[in-house]
Design a protein around this motif. Structure first.
Motif, PDB file in Angstrom:
ATOM      1  N   PRO A 251      31.231  -6.647  17.509  1.00  0.00           N
ATOM      2  CA  PRO A 251      30.841  -5.392  18.154  1.00  0.00           C
ATOM      3  C   PRO A 251      29.561  -4.805  17.549  1.00  0.00           C
ATOM      4  N   LEU A 252      29.396  -5.023  16.250  1.00  0.00           N
ATOM      5  CA  LEU A 252      28.201  -4.519  15.596  1.00  0.00           C
ATOM      6  C   LEU A 252      26.958  -5.230  16.148  1.00  0.00           C
ATOM      7  N   LEU A 253      27.062  -6.538  16.351  1.00  0.00           N
ATOM      8  CA  LEU A 253      25.944  -7.296  16.930  1.00  0.00           C
ATOM      9  C   LEU A 253      25.697  -6.890  18.382  1.00  0.00           C
ATOM     10  N   VAL A 254      26.780  -6.687  19.138  1.00  0.00           N
ATOM     11  CA  VAL A 254      26.640  -6.236  20.526  1.00  0.00           C
ATOM     12  C   VAL A 254      25.910  -4.896  20.571  1.00  0.00           C
ATOM     13  N   SER A 255      26.255  -3.990  19.665  1.00  0.00           N
ATOM     14  CA  SER A 255      25.609  -2.680  19.622  1.00  0.00           C
ATOM     15  C   SER A 255      24.146  -2.788  19.218  1.00  0.00           C
TER      16      SER A 255
ATOM     17  N   LEU B 148      30.169   1.584  14.002  1.00  0.00           N
ATOM     18  CA  LEU B 148      28.842   2.033  14.393  1.00  0.00           C
ATOM     19  C   LEU B 148      28.218   2.878  13.303  1.00  0.00           C
ATOM     20  N   GLY B 149      29.057   3.458  12.452  1.00  0.00           N
ATOM     21  CA  GLY B 149      28.530   4.182  11.293  1.00  0.00           C
ATOM     22  C   GLY B 149      27.749   3.255  10.376  1.00  0.00           C
ATOM     23  N   ILE B 150      28.218   2.016  10.249  1.00  0.00           N
ATOM     24  CA  ILE B 150      27.502   1.021   9.440  1.00  0.00           C
ATOM     25  C   ILE B 150      26.115   0.791  10.027  1.00  0.00           C
TER      26      ILE B 150
ATOM     27  N   ALA C 132      13.368   5.439  17.830  1.00  0.00           N
ATOM     28  CA  ALA C 132      14.324   5.781  18.887  1.00  0.00           C
ATOM     29  C   ALA C 132      15.712   5.268  18.551  1.00  0.00           C
ATOM     30  N   VAL C 133      15.762   4.110  17.889  1.00  0.00           N
ATOM     31  CA  VAL C 133      17.065   3.546  17.528  1.00  0.00           C
ATOM     32  C   VAL C 133      17.799   4.512  16.605  1.00  0.00           C
ATOM     33  N   ASP C 134      17.072   5.075  15.630  1.00  0.00           N
ATOM     34  CA  ASP C 134      17.690   6.049  14.726  1.00  0.00           C
ATOM     35  C   ASP C 134      18.276   7.214  15.522  1.00  0.00           C
ATOM     36  N   ASP C 135      17.482   7.707  16.482  1.00  0.00           N
ATOM     37  CA  ASP C 135      17.926   8.866  17.257  1.00  0.00           C
ATOM     38  C   ASP C 135      19.188   8.542  18.037  1.00  0.00           C
ATOM     39  N   VAL C 136      19.202   7.393  18.694  1.00  0.00           N
ATOM     40  CA  VAL C 136      20.381   6.995  19.484  1.00  0.00           C
ATOM     41  C   VAL C 136      21.590   6.846  18.584  1.00  0.00           C
ATOM     42  N   MET C 137      21.417   6.103  17.482  1.00  0.00           N
ATOM     43  CA  MET C 137      22.558   5.866  16.599  1.00  0.00           C
ATOM     44  C   MET C 137      22.991   7.158  15.912  1.00  0.00           C
ATOM     45  N   GLY C 138      22.029   8.021  15.610  1.00  0.00           N
ATOM     46  CA  GLY C 138      22.372   9.301  15.001  1.00  0.00           C
ATOM     47  C   GLY C 138      23.227  10.133  15.949  1.00  0.00           C
ATOM     48  N   PHE C 139      22.851  10.115  17.230  1.00  0.00           N
ATOM     49  CA  PHE C 139      23.610  10.846  18.230  1.00  0.00           C
ATOM     50  C   PHE C 139      25.038  10.301  18.316  1.00  0.00           C
ATOM     51  N   VAL C 140      25.152   8.961  18.350  1.00  0.00           N
ATOM     52  CA  VAL C 140      26.475   8.342  18.412  1.00  0.00           C
ATOM     53  C   VAL C 140      27.292   8.741  17.193  1.00  0.00           C
ATOM     54  N   GLY C 141      26.644   8.726  16.005  1.00  0.00           N
ATOM     55  CA  GLY C 141      27.348   9.093  14.777  1.00  0.00           C
ATOM     56  C   GLY C 141      27.858  10.527  14.837  1.00  0.00           C
ATOM     57  N   LYS C 142      27.015  11.437  15.355  1.00  0.00           N
ATOM     58  CA  LYS C 142      27.394  12.864  15.419  1.00  0.00           C
ATOM     59  C   LYS C 142      28.566  13.084  16.360  1.00  0.00           C
ATOM     60  N   MET C 143      28.644  12.275  17.417  1.00  0.00           N
ATOM     61  CA  MET C 143      29.732  12.440  18.381  1.00  0.00           C
ATOM     62  C   MET C 143      31.092  12.324  17.710  1.00  0.00           C
ATOM     63  N   PHE C 144      31.146  11.547  16.627  1.00  0.00           N
ATOM     64  CA  PHE C 144      32.439  11.304  16.003  1.00  0.00           C
ATOM     65  C   PHE C 144      32.668  12.164  14.774  1.00  0.00           C
ATOM     66  N   LYS C 145      31.747  13.088  14.512  1.00  0.00           N
ATOM     67  CA  LYS C 145      31.922  13.985  13.366  1.00  0.00           C
ATOM     68  C   LYS C 145      32.448  15.340  13.814  1.00  0.00           C
ATOM     69  N   LYS C 146      32.630  15.478  15.132  1.00  0.00           N
ATOM     70  CA  LYS C 146      33.109  16.770  15.669  1.00  0.00           C
ATOM     71  C   LYS C 146      34.531  17.039  15.188  1.00  0.00           C
TER      72      LYS C 146
END
Length: 194
Positions: free
Chosen positions: A40-44, A165-167, A180-194
Motif C-alpha cells: 500500500p505504501l508503494l501504491v500511495s 501513510l504517516g510513514i 506538492a507531494v508534501d502538501d498532499v501527504m500533509g493533508f492526508v496526515g492531518k485528516m487522521f489527527k482529528k
C-alpha cells in the motif's frame, strides 16, 4: 487494503509467501505482514507521482513498455536475485531519495531489519507494477484513468491504515521542500489527527 494490494496478496499463495520469506530470512507470516505494509505504501507513492498529468503519462508509458503482469507468473525468476531485477529502478522512481526514511519507518512498524525491509520493497515493487500493468490492460485505462484508480487506492489505504501513510508523510516532508507531494501527504496526515 486497496484493491491492487488485495488482488496481489490473493495471488501470492502461501508457497510464494514462504519463498519470499526464505529470500528475506523471515517466516511466511512475517513476509506476509511486511508485504501487506509495503505494497500500500508503494501504491500511495505511485499515486503521488501520477497526481500530475506528466507523472501519470510517464507511469502509463512505463506500464505499457515494461510491465504487462508477466512477473506475477515468474516469482521464481524475481526471487533469484531481486537486486538484479527491476525493483531498485522502480523504487528509485517511486521513492527517490526518501527510500531510507521509508525503510526505517517500515522497519519500525514491522520489526524487520532495514536490510530485510529493503529486500521486501525490492521484491514488492515489480509485483505492484506488474499488477498495475495487468489492471491497466484489462480495464483499458488511459493516463487519467490510471491516476484516478491510484488516487482511489491511496484514499482507501489512508482510511484503512493511516499509520502507514504517516510513514510516507514523514519521508516526503523530511526535507521541508514544500513540494506538492508534501502538501498532499500533509493533508492526508492531518485528516487522521482529528
Amino acid at each position: 487494503m486497496d484493491v491492487l494490494t488485495r488482488d496481489l496478496m490473493e495471488q501470492l499463495s502461501s508457497g510464494a509467501l514462504s519463498e519470499i520469506g526464505k529470500t528475506v530470512g523471515v517466516d511466511e507470516s512475517k513476509a506476509s505482514s511486511a508485504l501487506s505494509a509495503a505494497m500500500p505504501l508503494l501504491v500511495s507513492a505511485l499515486a503521488n507521482n501520477a497526481s500530475e498529468p506528466s507523472g501519470a503519462n510517464d507511469l502509463l508509458r512505463a506500464l505499457q513498455k515494461d510491465h504487462d503482469g508477466s512477473v506475477l507468473g515468474d516469482l521464481g525468476g524475481l526471487l533469484q536475485d531481486p537486486q538484479a531485477g527491476e525493483g531498485p529502478g522502480i523504487l528509485k522512481h517511486a521513492l527517490g531519495q526518501k527510500r531510507p526514511v521509508v525503510e526505517k519507518g517500515l522497519s519500525q512498524k514491522t520489526g524487520l531489519s532495514g536490510d530485510q525491509i529493503g529486500q521486501i520493497l525490492t521484491i514488492a515493487a515489480p509485483l505492484v507494477m506488474g499488477m498495475l500493468g495487468k489492471t491497466q490492460r484489462e480495464k483499458g485505462l488511459d493516463a487519467s484513468g490510471l491516476a484516478s484508480m491510484l488516487g482511489s487506492a491511496k484514499q482507501q489505504d489512508a482510511e484503512d491504515a493511516p499509520d502507514l501513510l504517516g510513514i510516507l508523510n514523514t519521508a516526503f516532508d523530511a526535507d521541508k521542500d514544500g513540494s506538492a507531494v508534501d502538501d498532499v501527504m500533509g493533508f492526508v496526515g492531518k485528516m487522521f489527527k482529528k
